[in-house]
Design a protein around this motif. Structure first.
Motif: not given
Length: 720
Positions: A591-595, A597, A599
């Motif tokens: 889970s990457i909270r960076d729009p 990037r 995942s």
């Protein structure tokens, strides 16, 4: 048709004969009438190409680092071969042209055949250009003048970034083509323009283009005198040199809290103190303006709404052309030379010699009535046309993978006759045909799919084109080898199955480029477990390396993402090693909270196989590329086997461990050999259809599992 190309290895410019391009979706097909040589940019390309390999590496350290990474991962020999192939690739020259629309691709509504347009097309008789890189030419504007449209947009973007207002003084450093256009544009918006260049003749021309003062050797004190001690409100650097001098001059000439815009290419090793004490702004202009290098905007035709992005690159081009139409921008004085396309090499000799003054060099093209639509280019006469037993082939796609990996192998397959190769714009197809002994080059896949002589198709195109090419090949009775993946969506897979079902036992062969199962390492492990009847556990780890989120393979509609596009290799390898179809798939990713990037490409995929085996696939993009890329571990029946990056196989049974070293081989040559054997009727299909189908289902459903968080059963497969 004729096109100007450059050899990247030695820098030689020549006129090449290539197939006339076919219009693409979202693009306009334009018959060029004039194109402008961007002398500064194109000269720098010539100089770079003429340098040694070491010189090229010093100039492009980013590319050199990529070569070093390839050596570590793929070995020296393979990397050298790929670099040599890349250096032999022709490079299309030019990016500012004007002509007449002859056809419009699907989805194009803003342009019609017969329209006069300016585009960023190369120096070629016919070009296919995305709509967002095209603009209408107003009535009364000549094709020669309109060919300045794209170069003018580069100057205009620099002017916009300067935020120049009425009455302000703008200092322009460097009075080449872009500098002259910058002067002219600034003068139309009420600015006081001061220009300088080493060439006195160019300074005189700048005065004609609207500069209040233009002369060589202008110093910061001169600018202060001209502005009552204030300094320039903005400085636009349009020079092209490795020297730091232009930027140092800009720093001292700009006023406090003024703006410096870099449009050209200059040395950036300058003293920051003048900038610091003045709190001056410094910005580097990006080519034509907003949208440049954005694939959604340029290739996919997704425009930015004008209320939010008022001036895109297309609107900048259009505005430059509109100024010409209103009589406010006259580029005629900038034209110093004209060459017909047949004599275009002389233009580059003029630039290279530098013995004669030049500025705006225009290349001119034949009228529409004198042109031939040569969609197929005959490269060589077939020596095999009378030989029986050969499989006549067409190749769709001539990209890096095709040229560097597959075509050298296919060329050596004696049972194949290579009749045609196709690429969208024709340049790479023509080059590949000459390099690999292919008889003809073309720019439309229809020339291959509709050719009754061609019985076998190779597809090396982008992923979103695979399904249609497979379906069309099947319906035309042609065997097809398609690079992975087979398709991107369930609907496409269903349609492929239906096409095969319609022909029943007479359906042609379908092969997907799952090469790893054909590697010596995979074969060795399969044989090691061949007599074992118990279920197995397989662990496959891909150290995939991160690629940008905006890369086409990450795009859902074009590449399908890296699970469908590449992790499918691991799913197929697990299917081969277990000897059993996948029946259920479950996947989870980080889970990457960076729009900005992706995942999905940091995930684990679990497969349940029909015989009770279980496979775990780690497709991991979060690591370091220097680490070995692939590792396979197989356990079962008291045995263990490990494949390390296809360089070695270690087996363990009855307390004895054995390691076999081997040359890194992922099975590309073996899969082609197996494919040719099947075409010749010596063997059955190298990969049975039910395995291709199950692997494709598993790849697509892995994405669904990621989204829904549940395991997905694969239709048409039955577990024990």
């Amino acid at each position: 048709m004729k096109q100007i190309v450059q050899n990247l290895r030695n820098g030689i410019i020549h006129i090449d004969q290539i197939p006339t391009p076919a219009v693409q979706r979202g693009e306009v097909l334009v018959a060029n009438q004039a194109s402008l040589v961007s002398a500064g940019t194109e000269k720098s390309m010539m100089e770079l190409a003429k340098r040694s390999l070491l010189g090229k590496a010093r100039e492009r350290p980013d590319q050199f680092r990529r070569v070093l990474e390839k050596i570590r991962s793929e070995g020296l020999y393979a990397t050298v071969q790929q670099v040599q192939t890349k250096l032999d690739e022709p490079i299309a020259m030019g990016y500012s042209s004007a002509g007449i629309v002859v056809a419009c691709g699907d989805g194009v509504q803003d342009f019609k055949p017969g329209d006069h347009v300016a585009t960023n097309g190369p120096h070629a008789e016919v070009v296919s250009v995305p709509t967002n890189l095209s603009a209408h030419i107003p009535n009364g504007v000549s094709m020669e003048c309109a060919s300045f449209g794209v170069l003018g947009s580069i100057a205009l973007q620099g002017v916009r970034l300067s935020r120049c207002q009425l009455g302000e003084t703008v200092f322009v450093i460097g009075l080449g083509l872009v500098g002259q256009l910058t002067v002219a544009l600034l003068s139309t918006c009420g600015a006081k323009v001061v220009g300088t260049d080493l060439d006195a003749a160019r300074c005189e021309l700048a005065a004609r283009m609207g500069a209040s003062i233009a002369r060589p050797g202008i110093k910061p004190s001169d600018v202060e005198s001209l502005t009552g001690g204030l300094g320039a409100d903005a400085v636009i650097v349009a020079a092209s040199t490795k020297s730091n001098a232009p930027l140092e001059l800009a720093c001292h000439a700009v006023r406090k809290k003024g703006r410096i815009v870099l449009v050209g290419v200059v040395g950036l090793n300058f003293d920051r103190r003048p900038m610091y004490f003045k709190e001056a702004e410094f910005v580097v202009s990006c080519s034509y303006g907003p949208g440049r290098y954005d694939a959604d905007y340029e290739s996919r035709g997704i425009d930015y709404p004008a209320p939010y992005v008022r001036w895109t690159e297309q609107r900048n081009i259009q505005f430059v052309l509109d100024l010409m139409g209103q009589g406010k921008l006259d580029v005629g004085p900038l034209i110093t030379h004209r060459f017909e396309i047949e004599q275009a090499e002389q233009a580059y000799e003029l630039i290279e010699r530098g013995t004669e003054s030049y500025l705006g060099i225009v290349v001119r093209y034949p009228e529409l009535s004198r042109r031939q639509d040569d969609r197929v280019l005959h490269v060589r006469t077939s020596r095999d046309s009378n030989r029986s037993g050969l499989h006549v082939c067409g190749i769709i796609g001539a990209g890096n993978f095709a040229r560097m990996v597959m075509l050298p192998i296919i060329r050596n397959a004696k049972a194949l006759r290579l009749k045609r190769i196709c690429s969208a714009h024709g340049v790479t197809a023509a080059h590949a045909a000459k390099s690999f002994g292919i008889e003809q080059a073309c720019s439309s896949e229809r020339e291959i799919l509709d050719d009754p002589d061609i019985g076998t198709v190779f597809s090396f195109t982008r992923h979103d084109q695979h399904a249609n090419q497979v379906i069309e090949s099947i319906r035309n009775g042609k065997n097809i080898f398609v690079e992975k993946p087979l398709c991107l969506r369930v609907e496409e897979l269903v349609e492929i199955e239906a096409a095969r079902g319609e022909l029943g036992d007479s359906a042609p062969l379908v092969m997907v480029g799952f090469n790893r199962r054909f590697s010596p390492a995979a074969y060795s492990v399969r044989q090691f477990f061949m007599q074992m009847l118990e279920p197995m556990t397989v662990s496959i780890r891909f150290n995939a390396g991160e690629i940008p989120a905006d890369h086409w393979t990450q795009h859902d509609l074009e590449g399908g993402g890296r699970i469908i596009g590449e992790a499918c290799h691991a799913i197929d390898l697990a299917t081969y090693l277990t000897g059993s179809l996948p029946v259920r798939v479950f996947a989870e990713s980080v889970s990457i909270r960076d729009p900005g990037r992706v995942s999905d490409d940091q995930c684990f995929i679990t497969l349940r196989h029909a015989n009770g085996s279980v496979s775990s696939i780690g497709y991991l993009a979060g690591g370091d590329k220097a680490f070995p890329k692939e590792r396979v571990e197989v356990f079962g029946g008291g045995r263990v086997a490990v494949i390390d990056d296809f360089r070695s196989v270690t087996t363990c049974v009855s307390g004895r461990m054995k390691t076999q070293k081997m040359r890194r081989d992922k099975g590309h040559a073996q899969e082609i050999a197996a494919w040719v054997a099947a075409l010749s009727g010596k063997t059955t299909s190298p990969i049975p259809w039910h395995e291709i189908r199950a692997v494709t289902w598993a790849s697509i459903l892995a994405i669904r599992s990621l989204r829904e968080g549940i395991p997905c059963d694969i239709p048409g497969t039955v577990p024990l």
